[in-house]
Design a protein around this motif. Sequence first.
Motif, mmCIF file in Angstrom:
data_model
loop_
_atom_site.group_PDB
_atom_site.id
_atom_site.type_symbol
_atom_site.label_atom_id
_atom_site.label_comp_id
_atom_site.label_asym_id
_atom_site.label_seq_id
_atom_site.Cartn_x
_atom_site.Cartn_y
_atom_site.Cartn_z
ATOM 1 N N GLU A 1 0.824 -1.201 0.000
ATOM 2 C CA GLU A 1 0.000 0.000 0.000
ATOM 3 C C GLU A 1 0.860 1.255 0.000
ATOM 4 O OE1 GLU A 1 -3.353 2.262 2.777
ATOM 5 O OE2 GLU A 1 -2.604 0.289 3.353
ATOM 6 N N GLN A 2 1.909 1.256 0.803
ATOM 7 C CA GLN A 2 2.715 2.458 0.961
ATOM 8 C C GLN A 2 3.712 2.657 -0.172
ATOM 9 O OE1 GLN A 2 4.063 3.026 4.930
ATOM 10 N NE2 GLN A 2 5.619 4.514 4.394
ATOM 11 N N TYR A 3 4.239 1.560 -0.760
ATOM 12 C CA TYR A 3 5.337 1.705 -1.711
ATOM 13 C C TYR A 3 4.997 1.201 -3.117
ATOM 14 C CZ TYR A 3 7.731 2.780 2.586
ATOM 15 O OH TYR A 3 8.088 3.358 3.768
ATOM 16 N N HIS A 4 3.708 1.063 -3.397
ATOM 17 C CA HIS A 4 3.263 0.645 -4.725
ATOM 18 C C HIS A 4 3.749 1.627 -5.793
ATOM 19 C CE1 HIS A 4 0.355 0.471 -8.073
ATOM 20 N NE2 HIS A 4 0.228 -0.808 -7.781
ATOM 21 N N TYR A 5 3.571 2.919 -5.555
ATOM 22 C CA TYR A 5 3.916 3.909 -6.583
ATOM 23 C C TYR A 5 5.418 3.989 -6.852
ATOM 24 C CZ TYR A 5 3.962 8.188 -9.327
ATOM 25 O OH TYR A 5 4.172 9.118 -10.323
ATOM 26 N N GLN B 1 2.570 -2.841 -15.847
ATOM 27 C CA GLN B 1 1.462 -3.436 -15.100
ATOM 28 C C GLN B 1 1.696 -4.924 -14.892
ATOM 29 O OE1 GLN B 1 -2.903 -2.518 -15.916
ATOM 30 N NE2 GLN B 1 -2.697 -4.455 -17.000
ATOM 31 N N ASP B 2 2.113 -5.613 -15.959
ATOM 32 C CA ASP B 2 2.374 -7.049 -15.856
ATOM 33 C C ASP B 2 3.538 -7.341 -14.915
ATOM 34 O OD1 ASP B 2 0.341 -7.531 -17.601
ATOM 35 O OD2 ASP B 2 1.614 -7.959 -19.334
ATOM 36 N N VAL B 3 4.622 -6.583 -15.074
ATOM 37 C CA VAL B 3 5.808 -6.812 -14.248
ATOM 38 C C VAL B 3 5.500 -6.567 -12.781
ATOM 39 C CG1 VAL B 3 8.124 -5.991 -13.705
ATOM 40 C CG2 VAL B 3 7.475 -6.368 -16.072
ATOM 41 N N LEU B 4 4.816 -5.448 -12.493
ATOM 42 C CA LEU B 4 4.523 -5.143 -11.094
ATOM 43 C C LEU B 4 3.578 -6.176 -10.503
ATOM 44 C CD1 LEU B 4 4.940 -3.335 -8.699
ATOM 45 C CD2 LEU B 4 3.129 -1.830 -9.548
ATOM 46 N N HIS B 5 2.608 -6.616 -11.274
ATOM 47 C CA HIS B 5 1.695 -7.656 -10.797
ATOM 48 C C HIS B 5 2.458 -8.931 -10.451
ATOM 49 C CE1 HIS B 5 -0.935 -11.188 -11.410
ATOM 50 N NE2 HIS B 5 -1.817 -10.459 -10.759
ATOM 51 N N ALA C 1 -3.903 2.236 -12.985
ATOM 52 C CA ALA C 1 -4.334 3.332 -13.850
ATOM 53 C C ALA C 1 -4.073 4.669 -13.174
ATOM 54 C CB ALA C 1 -5.813 3.185 -14.191
ATOM 55 N N ALA C 2 -4.367 4.732 -11.879
ATOM 56 C CA ALA C 2 -4.105 5.959 -11.125
ATOM 57 C C ALA C 2 -2.604 6.237 -11.056
ATOM 58 C CB ALA C 2 -4.691 5.847 -9.717
ATOM 59 N N ALA C 3 -1.814 5.179 -10.899
ATOM 60 C CA ALA C 3 -0.364 5.339 -10.856
ATOM 61 C C ALA C 3 0.150 5.877 -12.182
ATOM 62 C CB ALA C 3 0.303 4.002 -10.532
ATOM 63 N N GLU C 4 -0.397 5.370 -13.301
ATOM 64 C CA GLU C 4 0.038 5.847 -14.612
ATOM 65 C C GLU C 4 -0.335 7.315 -14.821
ATOM 66 O OE1 GLU C 4 1.606 6.019 -18.483
ATOM 67 O OE2 GLU C 4 2.012 4.778 -16.718
ATOM 68 N N GLN C 5 -1.537 7.706 -14.414
ATOM 69 C CA GLN C 5 -1.939 9.106 -14.528
ATOM 70 C C GLN C 5 -1.004 10.000 -13.724
ATOM 71 O OE1 GLN C 5 -6.036 9.268 -13.328
ATOM 72 N NE2 GLN C 5 -6.761 8.087 -15.086
ATOM 73 N N ARG C 6 -0.666 9.539 -12.540
ATOM 74 C CA ARG C 6 0.256 10.304 -11.701
ATOM 75 C C ARG C 6 1.643 10.352 -12.320
ATOM 76 N NH1 ARG C 6 1.467 8.593 -5.419
ATOM 77 N NH2 ARG C 6 3.083 10.148 -4.973
ATOM 78 N N PHE C 7 2.072 9.232 -12.875
ATOM 79 C CA PHE C 7 3.391 9.155 -13.512
ATOM 80 C C PHE C 7 3.484 10.132 -14.674
ATOM 81 C CE2 PHE C 7 6.438 7.317 -16.525
ATOM 82 C CZ PHE C 7 7.533 7.083 -15.697
ATOM 83 N N GLN C 8 2.417 10.263 -15.448
ATOM 84 C CA GLN C 8 2.423 11.145 -16.609
ATOM 85 C C GLN C 8 2.518 12.614 -16.211
ATOM 86 O OE1 GLN C 8 2.771 10.376 -19.717
ATOM 87 N NE2 GLN C 8 2.661 8.161 -19.399
ATOM 88 N N ARG C 9 2.142 12.935 -14.978
ATOM 89 C CA ARG C 9 2.233 14.325 -14.508
ATOM 90 C C ARG C 9 3.612 14.658 -13.947
ATOM 91 N NH1 ARG C 9 -2.973 12.993 -12.313
ATOM 92 N NH2 ARG C 9 -2.037 12.776 -10.232
#
Length: 244
Positions: A37-41, A58-62, A119-127
Amino acid sequence: MQGAENGQFPSTQWTLISRLHSRDEEVSRRALDELCEQYHYPLYCYIRRRGLDHHDAQDVLHDFLAKLIRLEAFKSADEDKGRLRGFLSTALSRYVATWHASNKHHAKDISIDEEMDLAAAEQRFQRERFSDEETPERLFERKWAHELIRHVLRRLKRDYVSRGKEPLFDALRPVLLDGGSLRGHDHETMAAGLGMKPGALRVALSRLLDDFRDMLRAEVAQTVENEEEIDDEISRLMQAFSRK
């Protein structure tokens, strides 16, 4: 163990590392949930910075998190004694390096919640704004520091809310993030808005800083091998946090 009756495992007695190694499956699973939860991003950022697109990341992290859930990755943890941050960075680096091209197009059984998180992580990454010289390792370290501080601030706010001091926390939070000094802040107006005298505001800030340091040390203590490493780890993370 004191505190275990209500499901809480005191960080003063059980670090995150030791809980991950626990023979008690429930203890280790809770610790793993806390870690994910804390270090996913930061983990996601590392993978994306290694050049993988969102779907491959996504595949690698999963797969990597699934490996953690089986606790296979921690079988070699003794070989990398020290900080959890360093161990995860090394483990993920090895995993990405050995991730075979044939895995790219295999369908993954990913839950709806996990898809939303990614998906939220990717949106954040793009910013994000990255410098050309920022390596995946340095980015991981910086985001690890950011997530740690965010987590401590959330804990600290909950504590102040529970004591009926939410306005005080909200007013002093920018000061805390600006280095903890009232210099450059209109502290007289701030104090007046809180119904306090400037001297009382300075005392309140000093207490807030003490509370923040105590909570930060408690969080960092869960990710290092021994108490002697805490101050050095905090110094490293504060340097990483200050990077733009």
